[in-house]
Design a protein around this motif. Structure first.
Motif, PDB file in Angstrom:
ATOM      1  N   GLN A  27       1.581   2.193   7.382  1.00 19.42           N
ATOM      2  CA  GLN A  27       1.111   3.517   7.754  1.00 19.42           C
ATOM      3  C   GLN A  27       0.699   4.240   6.479  1.00 19.42           C
ATOM      4  O   GLN A  27       1.370   4.112   5.449  1.00 19.42           O
ATOM      5  CB  GLN A  27       2.202   4.312   8.475  1.00 19.42           C
ATOM      6  N   ILE A  28      -0.388   4.991   6.553  1.00 26.07           N
ATOM      7  CA  ILE A  28      -0.890   5.663   5.354  1.00 26.07           C
ATOM      8  C   ILE A  28      -1.133   7.140   5.648  1.00 26.07           C
ATOM      9  O   ILE A  28      -1.400   7.535   6.788  1.00 26.07           O
ATOM     10  CB  ILE A  28      -2.202   5.022   4.848  1.00 26.07           C
ATOM     11  N   ALA A  37       0.121   8.668   0.377  1.00 29.62           N
ATOM     12  CA  ALA A  37       1.442   8.064   0.559  1.00 29.62           C
ATOM     13  C   ALA A  37       1.301   6.881   1.502  1.00 29.62           C
ATOM     14  O   ALA A  37       0.337   6.782   2.274  1.00 29.62           O
ATOM     15  CB  ALA A  37       2.441   9.083   1.115  1.00 29.62           C
ATOM     16  N   VAL A  38       2.290   5.972   1.454  1.00 37.74           N
ATOM     17  CA  VAL A  38       2.277   4.779   2.291  1.00 37.74           C
ATOM     18  C   VAL A  38       3.708   4.416   2.655  1.00 37.74           C
ATOM     19  O   VAL A  38       4.652   4.694   1.893  1.00 37.74           O
ATOM     20  CB  VAL A  38       1.576   3.603   1.557  1.00 37.74           C
ATOM     21  N   ARG A  39       3.870   3.822   3.831  1.00 35.64           N
ATOM     22  CA  ARG A  39       5.157   3.248   4.220  1.00 35.64           C
ATOM     23  C   ARG A  39       4.877   2.049   5.112  1.00 35.64           C
ATOM     24  O   ARG A  39       3.814   1.951   5.734  1.00 35.64           O
ATOM     25  CB  ARG A  39       6.038   4.269   4.927  1.00 35.64           C
ATOM     26  N   PHE A  40       5.885   1.152   5.195  1.00 35.42           N
ATOM     27  CA  PHE A  40       5.655  -0.127   5.862  1.00 35.42           C
ATOM     28  C   PHE A  40       6.470  -0.289   7.137  1.00 35.42           C
ATOM     29  O   PHE A  40       6.384  -1.326   7.791  1.00 35.42           O
ATOM     30  CB  PHE A  40       5.955  -1.269   4.885  1.00 35.42           C
ATOM     31  N   THR A  41       7.254   0.723   7.500  1.00 30.58           N
ATOM     32  CA  THR A  41       7.962   0.742   8.786  1.00 30.58           C
ATOM     33  C   THR A  41       7.830   2.140   9.378  1.00 30.58           C
ATOM     34  O   THR A  41       7.595   3.119   8.655  1.00 30.58           O
ATOM     35  CB  THR A  41       9.449   0.385   8.621  1.00 30.58           C
ATOM     36  N   ASP A  42       8.020   2.236  10.690  1.00 35.03           N
ATOM     37  CA  ASP A  42       7.877   3.532  11.351  1.00 35.03           C
ATOM     38  C   ASP A  42       8.947   4.527  10.924  1.00 35.03           C
ATOM     39  O   ASP A  42       8.737   5.742  11.001  1.00 35.03           O
ATOM     40  CB  ASP A  42       7.935   3.347  12.872  1.00 35.03           C
ATOM     41  N   THR A  43      10.093   4.038  10.493  1.00 39.35           N
ATOM     42  CA  THR A  43      11.200   4.930  10.128  1.00 39.35           C
ATOM     43  C   THR A  43      11.440   4.985   8.624  1.00 39.35           C
ATOM     44  O   THR A  43      12.372   5.654   8.172  1.00 39.35           O
ATOM     45  CB  THR A  43      12.488   4.467  10.828  1.00 39.35           C
ATOM     46  N   GLY A  44      10.633   4.269   7.841  1.00 36.40           N
ATOM     47  CA  GLY A  44      10.842   4.248   6.398  1.00 36.40           C
ATOM     48  C   GLY A  44      10.391   5.538   5.733  1.00 36.40           C
ATOM     49  O   GLY A  44       9.724   6.391   6.332  1.00 36.40           O
ATOM     50  N   ASP A  45      10.775   5.686   4.478  1.00 34.94           N
ATOM     51  CA  ASP A  45      10.388   6.863   3.706  1.00 34.94           C
ATOM     52  C   ASP A  45       8.953   6.702   3.201  1.00 34.94           C
ATOM     53  O   ASP A  45       8.511   5.599   2.851  1.00 34.94           O
ATOM     54  CB  ASP A  45      11.332   7.054   2.514  1.00 34.94           C
ATOM     55  N   TRP A  46       8.257   7.837   3.149  1.00 30.83           N
ATOM     56  CA  TRP A  46       6.908   7.830   2.593  1.00 30.83           C
ATOM     57  C   TRP A  46       6.998   7.676   1.075  1.00 30.83           C
ATOM     58  O   TRP A  46       7.751   8.383   0.412  1.00 30.83           O
ATOM     59  CB  TRP A  46       6.168   9.118   2.931  1.00 30.83           C
ATOM     60  N   MET A  47       6.217   6.741   0.523  1.00 28.52           N
ATOM     61  CA  MET A  47       6.188   6.502  -0.921  1.00 28.52           C
ATOM     62  C   MET A  47       4.879   7.040  -1.477  1.00 28.52           C
ATOM     63  O   MET A  47       3.797   6.567  -1.094  1.00 28.52           O
ATOM     64  CB  MET A  47       6.313   5.000  -1.209  1.00 28.52           C
ATOM     65  N   PRO A  48       4.943   8.045  -2.361  1.00 24.01           N
ATOM     66  CA  PRO A  48       3.702   8.587  -2.933  1.00 24.01           C
ATOM     67  C   PRO A  48       2.938   7.506  -3.701  1.00 24.01           C
ATOM     68  O   PRO A  48       3.534   6.657  -4.374  1.00 24.01           O
ATOM     69  CB  PRO A  48       4.191   9.695  -3.867  1.00 24.01           C
ATOM     70  N   CYS A  49       1.626   7.546  -3.597  1.00 27.12           N
ATOM     71  CA  CYS A  49       0.788   6.561  -4.281  1.00 27.12           C
ATOM     72  C   CYS A  49      -0.615   7.134  -4.420  1.00 27.12           C
ATOM     73  O   CYS A  49      -0.923   8.215  -3.909  1.00 27.12           O
ATOM     74  CB  CYS A  49       0.754   5.232  -3.518  1.00 27.12           C
ATOM     75  N   SER A  50      -1.447   6.407  -5.111  1.00 27.04           N
ATOM     76  CA  SER A  50      -2.848   6.795  -5.280  1.00 27.04           C
ATOM     77  C   SER A  50      -3.708   5.550  -5.172  1.00 27.04           C
ATOM     78  O   SER A  50      -3.231   4.422  -5.308  1.00 27.04           O
ATOM     79  CB  SER A  50      -3.070   7.483  -6.631  1.00 27.04           C
ATOM     80  N   GLY A  51      -4.972   5.759  -4.949  1.00 27.18           N
ATOM     81  CA  GLY A  51      -5.901   4.647  -4.806  1.00 27.18           C
ATOM     82  C   GLY A  51      -6.921   4.934  -3.730  1.00 27.18           C
ATOM     83  O   GLY A  51      -6.761   5.862  -2.918  1.00 27.18           O
TER      84      GLY A  51
END
Length: 743
Positions: A93-94, A123-137
Motif C-alpha cells: 500500500q502506498i 510512505a509505504v507499508r506491506f500489510t493492511d495493519t502495518g505501520d506506514w514507513m516514510p520514503c521517497s521516490g
C-alpha cells in the motif's frame, strides 16, 4: 580549418567533456557499450584539452562532473523506497502525490483518461495493519480499466503491486525499463484499488491552479472546431494533449515524419516566440522591453505544457538569445545550444539516451551549421534579379514570398538530412517526402497557433456580446488543421515514405560523422567532397529495399493462449501473420516486421476473437497495413475485432471467414478453411489438439506451416519449404515473453 570558433563558444567544449563523462559511466547502461568505453572516453577527453582555448581549459572539469553525475543517477540514493522492498516485485500500500500534469477536466469527453500516471511516494507499508514507513521516490501508477482521473497534486492512498517494467526482447524494440529509468522511474505500481483521494495541499496548489486554468483554456479552444480529428490535433499541438489521438492518426504522422508536432518542442516555442514578437512590434513595444519579457512569457508556456526536455532546450536557447538582444550584446546560437545541453544533462545525465533529446539537439545543430547555406540559396537562385538597380525592381512582394519559400524548403531539407539517420535507426523508415510535407506543415502550424492565440484572447472579451468571432476563428482552425492532416496523409504513403530494414549502428554513425565533417570543415574542397560522397553512400545504403527472404519468427509467452507466427516471403509477396496474440505480442510482431523492412502484411489470420488471441490487432494495425483479414468461422466478434474490422474495411482491405475447405488438406480433422490467392488456410481439431495450417504457393517452391496447440498447453510450430527438411519450434507455456527465428 574548422568553422567552429571555440574561443567565443566555451560551452561547446564543456558540453563535449560532459557528454564524454556521461558515456564513460552510463554508456554500457544506455546503449550496451563495452566497459572499455570508460578509458576510451578518458583518452578522448585528454586529447580535447590542447584543442580548447587556453583560457577555457579549466572547463575540462566537466568530464569528472559527468562521471560523478552518471554514477549518482544510476545509484539513485534518493529512491529510498527501493531499500524498503522485500523483493523487486511485491504487494504493498502506498501514499503518494500525483506529479503528472494531465488533463483533469470533464468537458472534453473524447480525451481519454490516462491509465498511467507518475506519482511521488510519501510512505509505504506491506500489510493492511502495518505501520506506514516514510520514503521517497518516483513510480509509475498503472490503473485498471476504466482508470480514475487523478489531477496534479492529488494525494492518494492505493493498494497494488510493485513490478519491474518489461525489458526489450527484440533488437530495435523500445526498452521500456530503460526508458522509464532515464526519467527517474524504476518500478511500476499495478493498482488494484485507489482507497483514498484527497485534494492538493501546500505549494502544489499554485501549479495545480495554473494547470486548471490551462484545462479551461483547452476546453475553450475546442469550441466551434467541429472536425473530430481537428480537435484532437489542435489540443495536441497547443497543449500536448495526445490522449485523444487514435492509433491511425499517430501512425499517419509518424510515417510522414511529422510526429514531432504532437510533442511540445522547439518548433512550438519558436512559433510562439515569433507570434509574441509580432504582437509586441505591432503594439510598438520598445525593443529592449519586448526581448526582456519574452523569456518570461515563453517560460510560462513551457511550464504549462509539462516542461518537456525539447521545449526546455528551446526555451533556454531563446532566452539566452533574447537576453543578448535586450542587453544589446551579440550571442552565438551554437554556444546557447551547448549551454542548454549542459543545463539539461546536469539535471539528468541519463536523458542523453532519450531519442527525443538526440533528435532535438542534432537537428538544431545541423540547422545552425547550415544556416549559411539556407541564406545563400535564395540569392543564388535569384542572382539575375539582383543585377537590376533597386529603384527599378518590381513586384517586391512576390520576390519576398519567393525568398521566404526557398529558405523554408532549404531549412526543411537541412532538418531532413540531419534526422534521416536517427529516423532510420529508431523507426526503420525512410521519408524523402518529409522535406516538402514538413515545410508545409510548419507553415500551417504557425497559422494554427496564431489563430489559437487570437481565439484565446478574443473569447473573454467578445463572448458576452457575440459568438461570431469565436465561430469564425474555430472554422478557420478547422480548415487549417484539416490541411495539416491532409499533408500528413499524403506524406505517409509510398514513395514519400516507406519502410526499410533497420540499418547497422556503424552505418548510422558513419552517416552522421560524414555529415558533421561536411558542415564543420571550412575549405579543403577535396576532403569535404569525400565526406559528402560518404554521407550520400551511407544514406543510399540505408534506403535500399530489403533482400528477398523466406524466414519468419515466433512470439510467445505472457497470457496469450497461442503464439504469434510471422511468415515472411520474397517481394512482391507480403508476410503472413498467424494470430495477433495479446497486446505485447502484437507490439513485438509489429516491431519485428518494421525493423525487417515490412510495412504491409499480406494476410492476418485470427484463430480467436478474445483479447488473449486478438488483443494484438491494435498495435499491429498501428504500424503495418493489412491487405486481407481472415476471421474465425464463428462469432460474435469482440469490440477489438469489430473496431479493427471497420477500420480495415474503410481502408479498402479484404475480409474472409474460415468456412468449408476448398481443397484437401494434409491434416486430418479439418474443421474450416478458406483460400485467398496463393494462400490456403485450414483450421483443424484432432485428439484434444487444435491448430492452424497455412499452405502457400511460392515462386519455385511451396511452403507449409502448421501451428499446433497440444492438450497440455505446449505449442508446436512446424514449417516446410519446398523439398527441404521440416523445421520445428517447440514452445512451453511461460509468462515471460520470448521470440524465436524460423529458418
Amino acid at each position: 580549418m574548422w568553422i567552429l570558433p571555440l574561443e567565443v563558444c566555451p560551452a561547446v567544449p564543456a558540453a563535449l567533456w560532459l557528454v564524454l563523462g556521461i558515456l564513460g559511466i552510463a554508456g554500457p547502461y544506455l546503449w550496451g557499450l563495452p566497459l572499455a568505453v570508460l578509458p576510451v572516453c578518458a583518452v578522448m577527453a585528454v586529447a580535447l584539452v590542447p584543442r580548447a582555448p587556453s583560457g577555457w581549459r579549466w572547463l575540462a572539469g566537466f568530464f569528472p562532473l559527468g562521471l560523478g553525475l552518471s554514477w549518482l543517477h544510476l545509484a539513485a540514493p534518493w529512491q529510498t523506497y527501493v531499500q524498503l522492498l522485500p523483493r523487486q516485485e511485491c504487494g504493498a500500500q502506498i501514499q503518494a502525490v500525483v506529479v503528472d500534469a494531465n488533463y483533469a477536466g470533464d468537458a472534453l469527453d473524447w480525451v481519454d483518461t490516462p491509465s498511467r500516471v507518475a506519482v511521488r511516494l510519501r510512505a509505504v507499508r506491506f500489510t493492511d495493519t502495518g505501520d506506514w514507513m516514510p520514503c521517497s521516490g518516483k513510480v509509475l501508477l498503472r490503473q485498471r480499466f476504466p482508470p480514475e482521473n487523478l489531477p496534479y497534486g492529488a494525494r492518494i492512498t492505493a493498494t497494488g503491486t510493485f513490478a519491474r517494467p518489461p525489458t526489450a526482447v527484440l533488437p530495435g524494440e523500445l526498452d521500456y525499463r530503460r526508458h522509464l529509468r532515464n526519467e527517474g522511474i524504476q518500478h511500476l505500481f499495478l493498482v488494484r484499488e485507489v482507497a483514498a483521494l484527497e485534494g492538493v495541499r501546500g505549494w502544489r496548489t499554485v501549479p495545480a491552479a495554473a494547470y486548471e486554468w490551462r484545462d479551461r483554456c483547452a476546453e475553450q479552444l475546442s469550441f466551434n472546431v467541429n472536425g473530430p480529428v481537428s480537435r484532437d490535433v489542435l489540443l495536441a499541438i497547443t497543449w500536448g494533449y495526445d490522449q485523444g489521438l487514435d492509433a491511425d492518426v499517430k501512425a499517419r504522422f509518424l510515417r510522414s515524419g511529422a510526429i514531432h508536432l504532437f510533442a511540445i518542442s522547439g518548433q512550438h516555442v519558436a512559433i510562439l516566440a515569433s507570434i509574441v514578437l509580432l504582437f509586441a512590434r505591432l503594439a510598438q513595444v520598445p525593443l529592449r522591453v519586448r526581448y526582456g519579457a519574452l523569456p518570461l512569457l515563453l517560460g510560462i508556456y513551457v511550464f504549462l505544457t509539462g516542461g518537456a526536455p525539447s521545449a526546455v532546450r528551446a526555451w533556454l536557447m531563446l532566452s539566452l538569445w533574447s537576453a543578448g538582444k535586450a542587453l544589446l550584446r551579440a550571442q552565438l546560437a551554437l554556444n546557447a545550444v551547448a549551454l542548454a545541453a549542459i543545463v539539461l544533462l546536469v539535471g539528468n545525465p541519463l536523458c542523453l539516451g532519450q531519442s527525443g533529446f538526440q533528435f532535438s539537439f542534432l537537428i538544431v545543430i545541423v540547422l545552425i551549421l547550415g544556416c549559411r547555406l539556407a541564406s545563400a540559396v535564395p540569392g543564388v537562385l535569384a542572382e539575375r534579379s539582383l543585377w537590376v538597380p533597386t529603384a527599378f525592381r518590381t513586384h517586391p512582394l512576390r520576390r519576398g514570398l519567393w525568398r521566404w519559400a526557398v529558405q523554408g524548403a532549404t531549412v526543411s531539407m537541412l532538418a531532413w538530412f540531419g534526422s534521416s539517420g536517427l529516423v532510420a535507426w529508431t523507426n526503420s523508415l525512410f521519408i524523402p517526402g518529409s522535406v516538402l510535407v514538413n515545410a508545409g506543415i510548419c507553415c500551417l502550424a504557425w497559422f494554427a497557433l496564431l489563430t489559437a492565440v487570437l481565439k484565446a484572447l478574443c473569447w473573454p472579451i467578445l463572448s458576452l456580446m457575440t459568438t461570431m468571432p469565436d465561430r469564425f476563428l474555430g472554422g478557420s482552425l478547422d480548415v487549417i488543421l484539416q490541411g495539416i492532416d491532409a499533408l500528413a496523409a499524403a506524406g505517409a504513403t509510398p514513395p514519400a515514405s516507406f519502410a526499410i530494414v533497420r540499418p547497422a549502428l556503424w552505418l548510422v554513425l558513419m552517416y552522421h560523422g560524414a555529415l558533421g565533417y561536411l558542415l564543420l570543415r571550412a575549405g579543403a574542397a577535396r576532403s569535404r567532397t569525400l565526406a559528402g560522397v560518404a554521407a550520400g553512400a551511407a544514406l543510399l545504403a540505408m534506403a535500399l529495399p530489403p533482400a528477398p527472404t523466406n524466414h519468419g519468427a515466433v512470439f510467445s509467452g505472457g497470457t496469450a493462449a497461442t503464439p504469434v507466427v510471422v511468415l515472411a516471403a520474397p517481394a512482391p509477396l507480403g508476410p503472413v501473420v498467424i494470430n495477433p496474440g495479446d497486446y505485447t505480442q502484437g507490439r513485438m510482431a509489429s516491431t519485428w516486421l518494421t525493423t525487417h523492412g515490412w510495412d504491409t502484411v499480406d494476410t492476418l489470420i485470427l484463430s480467436g476473437t478474445d483479447s488473449l488471441r486478438a488483443g494484438g490487432m491494435k498495435p499491429l494495425s498501428g504500424r503495418v497495413e493489412t491487405r486481407t483479414l481472415i476471421l474465425p468461422a464463428r462469432g460474435p466478434y469482440g469490440a477489438t475485432v469489430q473496431e479493427n474490422l471497420q477500420a480495415h474495411a474503410k481502408s479498402g482491405g479484404r475480409a474472409r471467414t474460415l468456412s468449408r475447405p476448398e481443397r484437401t488438406s494434409t491434416a486430418s480433422g479439418v474443421a474450416a478453411g478458406t483460400r485467398v490467392g496463393d494462400l490456403q488456410v485450414n483450421a483443424w481439431r484432432e485428439r484434444g489438439a487444435t491448430g492452424i495450417e497455412v499452405l502457400r504457393d511460392l515462386p519455385a517452391r511451396d511452403s507449409r506451416t502448421r501451428v499446433t496447440v497440444e492438450e497440455t498447453g505446449d505449442i508446436r510450430v512446424e514449417r516446410t519449404s519446398g523439398p527441404g527438411p521440416t523445421s520445428v519450434v517447440l514452445l512451453r507455456p511461460s509468462l515471460r515473453y520470448a521470440y524465436a527465428e524460423l529458418p
